[in-house]
Design a protein around this motif. Sequence first.
Motif, PDB file in Angstrom:
ATOM      1  N   GLY A 134      11.890   5.199  -6.032  1.00  0.00           N
ATOM      2  CA  GLY A 134      11.465   3.914  -5.483  1.00  0.00           C
ATOM      3  C   GLY A 134      11.329   3.907  -3.971  1.00  0.00           C
ATOM      4  N   GLN A 135      11.683   5.001  -3.306  1.00  0.00           N
ATOM      5  CA  GLN A 135      11.580   5.061  -1.841  1.00  0.00           C
ATOM      6  C   GLN A 135      10.112   5.204  -1.435  1.00  0.00           C
ATOM      7  OE1 GLN A 135      14.044   8.067  -0.015  1.00  0.00           O
ATOM      8  NE2 GLN A 135      12.774   8.174   1.807  1.00  0.00           N
ATOM      9  N   PRO A 136       9.652   4.431  -0.447  1.00  0.00           N
ATOM     10  CA  PRO A 136       8.277   4.590   0.056  1.00  0.00           C
ATOM     11  C   PRO A 136       8.119   5.969   0.706  1.00  0.00           C
ATOM     12  CG  PRO A 136       9.237   2.523   0.822  1.00  0.00           C
ATOM     13  CD  PRO A 136      10.345   3.318   0.212  1.00  0.00           C
ATOM     14  N   ASP A 173       0.813  -1.212   0.000  1.00  0.00           N
ATOM     15  CA  ASP A 173       0.000   0.000   0.000  1.00  0.00           C
ATOM     16  C   ASP A 173       0.853   1.271   0.000  1.00  0.00           C
ATOM     17  OD1 ASP A 173      -2.453  -1.366   0.012  1.00  0.00           O
ATOM     18  OD2 ASP A 173      -2.349  -1.622   2.190  1.00  0.00           O
ATOM     19  N   ALA A 174       2.184   1.126  -0.088  1.00  0.00           N
ATOM     20  CA  ALA A 174       3.074   2.283  -0.055  1.00  0.00           C
ATOM     21  C   ALA A 174       3.070   2.994  -1.406  1.00  0.00           C
ATOM     22  CB  ALA A 174       4.487   1.860   0.313  1.00  0.00           C
ATOM     23  N   VAL A 175       3.088   4.314  -1.361  1.00  0.00           N
ATOM     24  CA  VAL A 175       3.254   5.140  -2.555  1.00  0.00           C
ATOM     25  C   VAL A 175       4.750   5.398  -2.665  1.00  0.00           C
ATOM     26  CG1 VAL A 175       2.724   7.345  -3.654  1.00  0.00           C
ATOM     27  CG2 VAL A 175       0.998   6.199  -2.238  1.00  0.00           C
ATOM     28  N   LEU A 176       5.348   5.020  -3.795  1.00  0.00           N
ATOM     29  CA  LEU A 176       6.789   5.127  -3.979  1.00  0.00           C
ATOM     30  C   LEU A 176       7.151   6.400  -4.733  1.00  0.00           C
ATOM     31  CD1 LEU A 176       7.527   1.434  -5.037  1.00  0.00           C
ATOM     32  CD2 LEU A 176       7.438   2.407  -2.733  1.00  0.00           C
ATOM     33  N   SER A 177       8.325   6.920  -4.439  1.00  0.00           N
ATOM     34  CA  SER A 177       8.796   8.114  -5.136  1.00  0.00           C
ATOM     35  C   SER A 177       9.165   7.751  -6.573  1.00  0.00           C
ATOM     36  CB  SER A 177      10.025   8.691  -4.427  1.00  0.00           C
ATOM     37  OG  SER A 177      10.532   9.780  -5.176  1.00  0.00           O
ATOM     38  N   PRO A 178       8.646   8.514  -7.545  1.00  0.00           N
ATOM     39  CA  PRO A 178       8.983   8.230  -8.930  1.00  0.00           C
ATOM     40  C   PRO A 178      10.312   8.839  -9.356  1.00  0.00           C
ATOM     41  CG  PRO A 178       7.416  10.023  -8.841  1.00  0.00           C
ATOM     42  CD  PRO A 178       7.631   9.546  -7.417  1.00  0.00           C
ATOM     43  N   MET A 179      10.953   9.607  -8.452  1.00  0.00           N
ATOM     44  CA  MET A 179      12.176  10.326  -8.830  1.00  0.00           C
ATOM     45  C   MET A 179      13.021  10.648  -7.608  1.00  0.00           C
ATOM     46  SD  MET A 179      10.375  14.025  -9.441  1.00  0.00           S
ATOM     47  CE  MET A 179       8.991  13.282 -10.264  1.00  0.00           C
ATOM     48  N   VAL A 180      14.229  11.103  -7.858  1.00  0.00           N
ATOM     49  CA  VAL A 180      15.116  11.608  -6.824  1.00  0.00           C
ATOM     50  C   VAL A 180      14.797  13.086  -6.644  1.00  0.00           C
ATOM     51  CG1 VAL A 180      17.531  12.111  -6.272  1.00  0.00           C
ATOM     52  CG2 VAL A 180      16.931   9.965  -7.400  1.00  0.00           C
ATOM     53  N   GLY A 181      14.754  13.544  -5.407  1.00  0.00           N
ATOM     54  CA  GLY A 181      14.482  14.962  -5.168  1.00  0.00           C
ATOM     55  C   GLY A 181      14.318  15.245  -3.691  1.00  0.00           C
ATOM     56  N   VAL A 182      13.647  16.357  -3.406  1.00  0.00           N
ATOM     57  CA  VAL A 182      13.382  16.769  -2.028  1.00  0.00           C
ATOM     58  C   VAL A 182      11.870  16.790  -1.828  1.00  0.00           C
ATOM     59  CG1 VAL A 182      13.663  18.603  -0.309  1.00  0.00           C
ATOM     60  CG2 VAL A 182      15.491  18.151  -1.955  1.00  0.00           C
ATOM     61  N   ALA A 183      11.404  16.106  -0.793  1.00  0.00           N
ATOM     62  CA  ALA A 183       9.970  15.998  -0.524  1.00  0.00           C
ATOM     63  C   ALA A 183       9.484  17.186   0.307  1.00  0.00           C
ATOM     64  CB  ALA A 183       9.679  14.706   0.232  1.00  0.00           C
ATOM     65  N   TYR A 184       8.268  17.651  -0.017  1.00  0.00           N
ATOM     66  CA  TYR A 184       7.622  18.710   0.749  1.00  0.00           C
ATOM     67  C   TYR A 184       6.185  18.288   1.019  1.00  0.00           C
ATOM     68  CZ  TYR A 184      11.651  21.524  -0.330  1.00  0.00           C
ATOM     69  OH  TYR A 184      12.934  21.981  -0.428  1.00  0.00           O
ATOM     70  N   LEU A 185       5.768  18.366   2.277  1.00  0.00           N
ATOM     71  CA  LEU A 185       4.419  17.961   2.667  1.00  0.00           C
ATOM     72  C   LEU A 185       3.418  19.104   2.601  1.00  0.00           C
ATOM     73  CD1 LEU A 185       5.364  15.702   5.713  1.00  0.00           C
ATOM     74  CD2 LEU A 185       4.883  15.003   3.377  1.00  0.00           C
ATOM     75  N   THR A 186       3.906  20.330   2.327  1.00  0.00           N
ATOM     76  CA  THR A 186       3.034  21.498   2.238  1.00  0.00           C
ATOM     77  C   THR A 186       3.234  22.180   0.892  1.00  0.00           C
ATOM     78  OG1 THR A 186       4.687  22.962   3.218  1.00  0.00           O
ATOM     79  CG2 THR A 186       3.138  21.900   4.729  1.00  0.00           C
ATOM     80  N   PRO A 187       2.218  22.911   0.410  1.00  0.00           N
ATOM     81  CA  PRO A 187       2.357  23.594  -0.871  1.00  0.00           C
ATOM     82  C   PRO A 187       3.294  24.797  -0.817  1.00  0.00           C
ATOM     83  CG  PRO A 187       0.199  24.030   0.070  1.00  0.00           C
ATOM     84  CD  PRO A 187       0.871  23.026   0.956  1.00  0.00           C
ATOM     85  N   GLU A 188       3.470  25.363   0.373  1.00  0.00           N
ATOM     86  CA  GLU A 188       4.379  26.482   0.575  1.00  0.00           C
ATOM     87  C   GLU A 188       4.671  26.581   2.066  1.00  0.00           C
ATOM     88  OE1 GLU A 188       1.312  30.209   0.794  1.00  0.00           O
ATOM     89  OE2 GLU A 188       1.829  29.470  -1.186  1.00  0.00           O
ATOM     90  N   PRO A 189       5.742  27.311   2.434  1.00  0.00           N
ATOM     91  CA  PRO A 189       6.066  27.424   3.864  1.00  0.00           C
ATOM     92  C   PRO A 189       4.876  27.972   4.655  1.00  0.00           C
ATOM     93  CG  PRO A 189       7.835  28.329   2.518  1.00  0.00           C
ATOM     94  CD  PRO A 189       6.696  28.035   1.587  1.00  0.00           C
ATOM     95  N   ASN A 190       4.693  27.491   5.844  1.00  0.00           N
ATOM     96  CA  ASN A 190       3.641  27.913   6.783  1.00  0.00           C
ATOM     97  C   ASN A 190       2.221  27.556   6.334  1.00  0.00           C
ATOM     98  OD1 ASN A 190       5.667  29.050   8.435  1.00  0.00           O
ATOM     99  ND2 ASN A 190       5.607  30.921   7.230  1.00  0.00           N
ATOM    100  N   ALA A 191       2.083  26.755   5.292  1.00  0.00           N
ATOM    101  CA  ALA A 191       0.756  26.303   4.850  1.00  0.00           C
ATOM    102  C   ALA A 191       0.476  24.950   5.496  1.00  0.00           C
ATOM    103  CB  ALA A 191       0.710  26.170   3.333  1.00  0.00           C
ATOM    104  N   PRO A 192      -0.793  24.562   5.617  1.00  0.00           N
ATOM    105  CA  PRO A 192      -1.100  23.240   6.171  1.00  0.00           C
ATOM    106  C   PRO A 192      -0.621  22.135   5.233  1.00  0.00           C
ATOM    107  CG  PRO A 192      -3.123  24.461   5.615  1.00  0.00           C
ATOM    108  CD  PRO A 192      -1.973  25.353   5.319  1.00  0.00           C
TER     109      PRO A 192
END
Length: 151
Positions: A143-145, A75-94
Motif C-alpha cells: 500500500g506504500q506509494p 495518481d500514485a502507484v501503490l506497492s502490492p506487497m512488502v519487499g525491497v524496491a529496485y529501480l533497475t533490472p540489474e546492478p549498473n543498468a539504467p
Amino acid sequence: MAPIPFEPGAIRMLAKLMAETGLTEIELAEKDRRIRVVRGAVQAPMQHVMIPATPSAAIAAEPPAPAVAGVADPDAVLSPMVGVAYLTPEPNAPSFISVGARVEAGQTLLLIEAMKTFNPITAPKAGTVTRILVESGDSVDQGQPLVVIGP
C-alpha cells in the motif's frame, strides 16, 4: 545421468497458467523430472547492505506529505506487497523510469523483490512520471506509494 526430455506442450501449458493467474514462477515435480518456468527477465543476484539510519536521517528521507493531509495522491502507484524496491533490472543498468519520462500502460516501472522473487510493478495507465517516491534498495510496505504518474 542422461538429460530428461520435456514436452513442449507441458511448458506451454505452464506458461499459459502463469499468464492467466499472474504468477511469475511455477514449478512441477514428478519422480525424477522437474519443470520450472519463470516469467520475466532473469535477474543477477543483488547484494544488500543494511545501513542503520539515525532518527534525523530517517526524517530527512521521508517523501514530502501530500498537498492535502490525509489524502493519498490518486495518481500514485501503490506497492502490492512488502519487499525491497529496485529501480533497475540489474546492478549498473539504467533505471526503468525517470522523472519526466512518458510511460505506457503495462510498462515496468520498478521491481519488488519478495521471497527471492523479483516482481515487476507496471504502470496502470499511460502518462508522465511526475515523482519517484522510493530509491533502489528501499524496503517497501504493502500500500506504500512508489511512483506518481500524471497526465
